[in-house]
Scaffold this motif. Sequence first.
Motif, PDB file in Angstrom:
ATOM      1  N   TYR A 176       0.901  -1.139   0.138  1.00  0.00           N
ATOM      2  CA  TYR A 176       0.145   0.121   0.130  1.00  0.00           C
ATOM      3  C   TYR A 176       0.683   1.582  -0.045  1.00  0.00           C
ATOM      4  CZ  TYR A 176      -3.981  -2.970   1.108  1.00  0.00           C
ATOM      5  OH  TYR A 176      -4.863  -4.053   1.013  1.00  0.00           O
ATOM      6  N   LEU A 177       1.987   1.208   0.601  1.00  0.00           N
ATOM      7  CA  LEU A 177       2.880   2.506   0.574  1.00  0.00           C
ATOM      8  C   LEU A 177       4.268   2.252  -0.214  1.00  0.00           C
ATOM      9  CD1 LEU A 177       2.741   3.081   4.510  1.00  0.00           C
ATOM     10  CD2 LEU A 177       1.272   4.141   2.584  1.00  0.00           C
ATOM     11  N   PRO A 178       4.801   3.361  -0.637  1.00  0.00           N
ATOM     12  CA  PRO A 178       6.130   3.104  -1.105  1.00  0.00           C
ATOM     13  C   PRO A 178       7.153   2.667  -0.429  1.00  0.00           C
ATOM     14  CG  PRO A 178       5.038   5.401  -1.403  1.00  0.00           C
ATOM     15  CD  PRO A 178       4.253   4.833  -0.451  1.00  0.00           C
ATOM     16  N   GLN A 179       7.957   2.082  -0.886  1.00  0.00           N
ATOM     17  CA  GLN A 179       8.764   1.346  -0.225  1.00  0.00           C
ATOM     18  C   GLN A 179       9.818   2.047   0.825  1.00  0.00           C
ATOM     19  OE1 GLN A 179      12.089  -0.801  -2.603  1.00  0.00           O
ATOM     20  NE2 GLN A 179      12.227  -2.483  -1.184  1.00  0.00           N
ATOM     21  N   GLU A 180      10.129   3.335   0.257  1.00  0.00           N
ATOM     22  CA  GLU A 180      11.189   4.088   1.008  1.00  0.00           C
ATOM     23  C   GLU A 180      10.398   4.495   2.233  1.00  0.00           C
ATOM     24  OE1 GLU A 180      10.022   8.480  -1.081  1.00  0.00           O
ATOM     25  OE2 GLU A 180      12.004   7.830  -0.834  1.00  0.00           O
ATOM     26  N   LYS A 181       9.036   4.836   2.285  1.00  0.00           N
ATOM     27  CA  LYS A 181       8.310   5.274   3.325  1.00  0.00           C
ATOM     28  C   LYS A 181       8.146   3.929   4.538  1.00  0.00           C
ATOM     29  CE  LYS A 181       5.420   8.802   1.537  1.00  0.00           C
ATOM     30  NZ  LYS A 181       4.192   9.489   1.762  1.00  0.00           N
ATOM     31  N   VAL A 182       8.129   2.542   3.975  1.00  0.00           N
ATOM     32  CA  VAL A 182       8.156   1.599   4.884  1.00  0.00           C
ATOM     33  C   VAL A 182       9.650   1.469   5.416  1.00  0.00           C
ATOM     34  CG1 VAL A 182       8.120  -0.955   5.019  1.00  0.00           C
ATOM     35  CG2 VAL A 182       6.467   0.429   3.443  1.00  0.00           C
ATOM     36  N   LEU A 183      10.589   1.667   4.653  1.00  0.00           N
ATOM     37  CA  LEU A 183      12.040   1.666   5.204  1.00  0.00           C
ATOM     38  C   LEU A 183      12.237   2.851   6.342  1.00  0.00           C
ATOM     39  CD1 LEU A 183      13.953   0.949   2.080  1.00  0.00           C
ATOM     40  CD2 LEU A 183      13.306  -0.804   3.973  1.00  0.00           C
ATOM     41  N   TYR A 184      11.810   4.020   6.165  1.00  0.00           N
ATOM     42  CA  TYR A 184      11.920   5.152   6.978  1.00  0.00           C
ATOM     43  C   TYR A 184      11.134   4.654   8.368  1.00  0.00           C
ATOM     44  CZ  TYR A 184      14.252   8.540   4.182  1.00  0.00           C
ATOM     45  OH  TYR A 184      14.999   9.256   3.278  1.00  0.00           O
ATOM     46  N   SER A 185       9.875   3.950   8.191  1.00  0.00           N
ATOM     47  CA  SER A 185       8.866   3.510   9.510  1.00  0.00           C
ATOM     48  C   SER A 185       9.937   2.361  10.214  1.00  0.00           C
ATOM     49  CB  SER A 185       7.585   2.743   8.829  1.00  0.00           C
ATOM     50  OG  SER A 185       7.138   3.547   7.896  1.00  0.00           O
ATOM     51  N   LEU A 186      10.859   1.620   9.596  1.00  0.00           N
ATOM     52  CA  LEU A 186      11.542   0.765  10.239  1.00  0.00           C
ATOM     53  C   LEU A 186      12.504   1.443  11.224  1.00  0.00           C
ATOM     54  CD1 LEU A 186      12.171  -1.921   7.762  1.00  0.00           C
ATOM     55  CD2 LEU A 186      10.531  -1.782   9.532  1.00  0.00           C
ATOM     56  N   ILE A 187      13.122   2.494  10.777  1.00  0.00           N
ATOM     57  CA  ILE A 187      13.877   3.513  11.572  1.00  0.00           C
ATOM     58  C   ILE A 187      13.200   3.954  12.669  1.00  0.00           C
ATOM     59  CG2 ILE A 187      15.335   5.638  11.756  1.00  0.00           C
ATOM     60  CD1 ILE A 187      15.792   5.140   8.721  1.00  0.00           C
ATOM     61  N   SER A 188      11.821   4.475  12.448  1.00  0.00           N
ATOM     62  CA  SER A 188      11.088   5.043  13.572  1.00  0.00           C
ATOM     63  C   SER A 188      10.901   3.729  14.556  1.00  0.00           C
ATOM     64  CB  SER A 188       9.687   5.410  12.999  1.00  0.00           C
ATOM     65  OG  SER A 188       8.896   5.718  13.853  1.00  0.00           O
ATOM     66  N   ILE A 189      10.418   2.502  14.132  1.00  0.00           N
ATOM     67  CA  ILE A 189      10.127   1.567  15.068  1.00  0.00           C
ATOM     68  C   ILE A 189      11.463   1.189  15.852  1.00  0.00           C
ATOM     69  CG2 ILE A 189       9.497  -0.792  15.200  1.00  0.00           C
ATOM     70  CD1 ILE A 189       7.652  -0.401  12.745  1.00  0.00           C
ATOM     71  N   PHE A 190      12.506   1.376  15.374  1.00  0.00           N
ATOM     72  CA  PHE A 190      13.792   0.939  15.898  1.00  0.00           C
ATOM     73  C   PHE A 190      13.947   1.745  17.149  1.00  0.00           C
ATOM     74  CE2 PHE A 190      18.400   1.335  16.485  1.00  0.00           C
ATOM     75  CZ  PHE A 190      18.590   0.208  17.059  1.00  0.00           C
ATOM     76  N   ILE A 191      13.869   3.048  16.727  1.00  0.00           N
ATOM     77  CA  ILE A 191      14.057   4.187  18.009  1.00  0.00           C
ATOM     78  C   ILE A 191      12.992   4.093  18.768  1.00  0.00           C
ATOM     79  CG2 ILE A 191      14.404   6.603  18.301  1.00  0.00           C
ATOM     80  CD1 ILE A 191      15.424   7.114  15.443  1.00  0.00           C
ATOM     81  N   SER A 192      11.741   3.757  18.558  1.00  0.00           N
ATOM     82  CA  SER A 192      10.869   3.707  19.539  1.00  0.00           C
ATOM     83  C   SER A 192      10.976   2.631  20.638  1.00  0.00           C
ATOM     84  CB  SER A 192       9.481   3.421  18.669  1.00  0.00           C
ATOM     85  OG  SER A 192       8.496   3.295  19.667  1.00  0.00           O
ATOM     86  N   THR A 193      11.533   1.325  20.056  1.00  0.00           N
ATOM     87  CA  THR A 193      11.841   0.233  20.926  1.00  0.00           C
ATOM     88  C   THR A 193      13.062   0.732  21.930  1.00  0.00           C
ATOM     89  OG1 THR A 193      13.318  -0.807  19.315  1.00  0.00           O
ATOM     90  CG2 THR A 193      11.048  -1.425  19.319  1.00  0.00           C
ATOM     91  N   ARG A 194      13.915   1.530  21.236  1.00  0.00           N
ATOM     92  CA  ARG A 194      14.947   1.759  22.087  1.00  0.00           C
ATOM     93  C   ARG A 194      14.652   2.933  23.168  1.00  0.00           C
ATOM     94  NH1 ARG A 194      18.569  -1.632  22.399  1.00  0.00           N
ATOM     95  NH2 ARG A 194      20.194   0.048  23.427  1.00  0.00           N
ATOM     96  N   MET A 195      13.810   3.813  22.954  1.00  0.00           N
ATOM     97  CA  MET A 195      13.151   4.647  23.942  1.00  0.00           C
ATOM     98  C   MET A 195      12.351   3.930  25.074  1.00  0.00           C
ATOM     99  SD  MET A 195      14.389   7.740  23.601  1.00  0.00           S
ATOM    100  CE  MET A 195      13.107   8.646  24.560  1.00  0.00           C
TER     101      MET A 195
END
Length: 293
Positions: A176-195
């Motif tokens: 449903y979303l462009p690949q680059e947005k999904v990859l950026y989302s993975l960065i967000s999820i990773f930082i979220s788990t660290r926080m």
Amino acid sequence: MSQPKWIIIIKNMIPVTLGTALYAFGLHYFVISNELMEGGVTGIALLINYSVHIPPSITTLALNIPLFFLGWRTLGRHSMLYTLWGTLSLSFFLWVMETLISHEWIIPFTSDHDYLLAALYAGVTLGSGLGLVFRFGATTGGTDIIAQLGNRWRGWSVGQVILVFDAAVILVALFYLPQEKVLYSLISIFISTRMIDFITQGAYAAKAFTIITDKFQLITETITTEMDRGVTLFPARGAFSKETKEVIYCIVSRSEVRTLKLIIHRIDPSAFIIISDVNDVLGEGFRIEKHSK
């Protein structure tokens, strides 16, 4: 003097409420405005929002209602009370953000080409919000309930269930979303788990020293007098040599690591030292945290 149970519950619900408010802010201000993704039930709500434009405040609540009733019957009333509050509070603040944005009282952060800033700040705000929620014994429902039910019924690992569910949602988002947005989302999820780890495990970190030496008495006395740190001695016996000796255990702040190393090396250069990370140290000489009973 012990406080009434209802006062303790209210004191816990206040930071849970603040956490859900921060999470709702980050979701709308950084994630939805840039069409990024999240995992779990929130990710499903985002996909529904992107495809048929149903607000997340409605879908998150609708998706969590059946899960909540399953959890209430299986996991017990006490553990689900804070989850109910977290779920309702999150839906409320999502609705508040939707209202503020629709009236243009808040203008979300958007980017046309570089989504890195949005991903970074999304991870910080979402992780900080969820960290507050988890630290005070609540959840926002969703995959947390699914994971606990899977653990209770099938013996599955809670962490593995959440990981598999989040991964499945992200994989579906690729359609449903462009690949680059999904990859950026993975960065967000990773930082979220660290926080989340940073807040739930404690911002204060220290180092634990396990010291095996023949000169344990002199090292112990030196640590006590020169560093003013408490020391614990454990009796131990070598598996091969069959010799018995005392093992030193001592916790120090990160700034004192070098000082303790120098003391040990000065007294016994051949001492065997194990240094490990310690999180959220409470007690005399470190951080004191008072809890109501």
